[in-house]
Design an enzyme around this catalytic site. Structure first.
Site, short mmCIF file in Angstrom:
data_model
loop_
_atom_site.label_atom_id
_atom_site.label_comp_id
_atom_site.label_asym_id
_atom_site.label_seq_id
_atom_site.Cartn_x
_atom_site.Cartn_y
_atom_site.Cartn_z
N HIS A 59 0.84 -1.21 0.00
CA HIS A 59 0.00 0.00 0.00
C HIS A 59 0.88 1.27 0.00
O HIS A 59 0.60 2.23 -0.72
CB HIS A 59 -0.89 0.04 1.25
CG HIS A 59 -1.82 -1.11 1.42
ND1 HIS A 59 -1.72 -2.02 2.44
CD2 HIS A 59 -2.89 -1.51 0.69
CE1 HIS A 59 -2.69 -2.91 2.36
NE2 HIS A 59 -3.42 -2.64 1.30
N GLY A 111 -2.91 -1.69 -7.18
CA GLY A 111 -1.84 -2.68 -7.31
C GLY A 111 -2.17 -3.74 -8.36
O GLY A 111 -3.32 -4.16 -8.48
#
Ligand code: AMP
Length: 280
Positions: A39, A149
């Site tokens: 993250h 992602g």
């Protein structure tokens, strides 16, 4: 200065409007919290392309199935806020479930094609939940850029489709998967693994890597994916939800070996369902 946490759409919009008025570029990093270096890599990548990065933490109930881990999903807001501040983010957007889904909420964004198969088969309704909440987050924050992602590769493809189809005025940036030294993709769900299971888990990336090499050497996808499933079970995984080779753009079944491909896997290990993918 204390790190700002926005709890309402209005508070978030007011801050973004101030930045906009200053001519600053704004990036959004949507997450479900329990933040790790994957993250934070999205945040750092955002800071290369924008002046301000806001991360959201929202454990979205509508993307969890009835027998999934919504209640057990790790929630650690204070730690998340400290990690975000350390990574250079300018704020955290942490709305409540009622702020996101007020009484009477009735709209769902569902994306045909790319949501079907892979995780879409095993988790019915999951990608409609993701598409709906991400569309809301993008409309709430109104960022120039949003980062996601490649770890959740099908999700990234679904979001790209929504943004194109609904003409959402935002640039979507995909960020390569951040891994542990032994290849295991960082995931908030890795916390569910016992030490014994943690030792088995890197086989997921190991099998993907072996498959990519053998695919490049000319072996057929069907033979290789059958072999890969056996390898995962032999390594100690309890079951394999899917292991497939798909077209990298749009995730349709691969028609020509010459087009860019992606190998995607989901497998279960104890309480964890782990997913991963690599280019091929
Ligand atoms: P999550 O909190 O799991 O919903 O993930 C929030 C965002 O972080 C999604 O865009 C994920 O794809 C991304 N993400 C999660 N794990 C990783 C990782 N290991 N590397 C890069 N991005 C990741």
């Amino acid at each position: 200065m204390t790190f700002p946490i926005f709890r309402t759409v209005a508070a978030l919009r007011a801050q973004v409007a101030v930045w906009r008025g200053q001519g600053l570029r704004v990036a959004l990093v949507p997450t479900m919290g329990a933040l790790h270096d994957g993250h934070l890599t999205l945040v750092r990548q955002g800071l290369k392309k924008a002046d301000r990065v806001v991360a959201s933490v929202f454990v979205n109930p509508t993307q969890f199935g009835p027998n999934e881990d919504f209640a057990a999903y790790p929630r650690r807001e204070a730690e998340d806020a400290a990690l975000l501040a350390g990574a250079g983010a300018s704020g955290l957007y942490a709305p409540s479930v009622t702020e996101m889904y007020p009484s009477g909420f009735a709209t769902t964004i569902s994306v045909a094609g790319v949501s079907e198969g892979l995780c879409g088969t095993v988790r019915p309704g999951h990608f409609a939940g993701v598409a709906t909440v991400v569309t809301k987050l993008l409309l709430q924050a109104g960022p120039d850029l949003a980062l996601f992602g490649e770890k959740d590769y099908q999700q990234l493809q679904v979001i790209r489709r929504v943004v194109r189809d609904l003409d959402l005025p935002v640039q979507i940036e995909g960020v390569p998967t951040v891994r542990e030294a032994d290849g295991l993709a960082l995931s908030s769900r890795n916390a569910y693994l016992t030490p014994e299971q943690r030792a088995i888990a890197p086989a997921l990336h190991g099998v993907l890597t072996a498959l990519a090499e053998r695919l490049a050497a000319g072996e057929t996808a069907a033979v290789l994916t059958a072999w890969g499933r056996d390898q995962l079970l032999a390594a100690g995984f309890d079951s394999v939800d899917y292991l497939e080779v798909r077209a990298a753009e749009g995730l349709a079944p691969l028609e020509r070996r010459s087009e860019p491909a992606r190998i995607l896997v989901a497998a279960r290990l104890g309480k964890a369902r782990l997913i991963d993918n690599i280019p091929a």
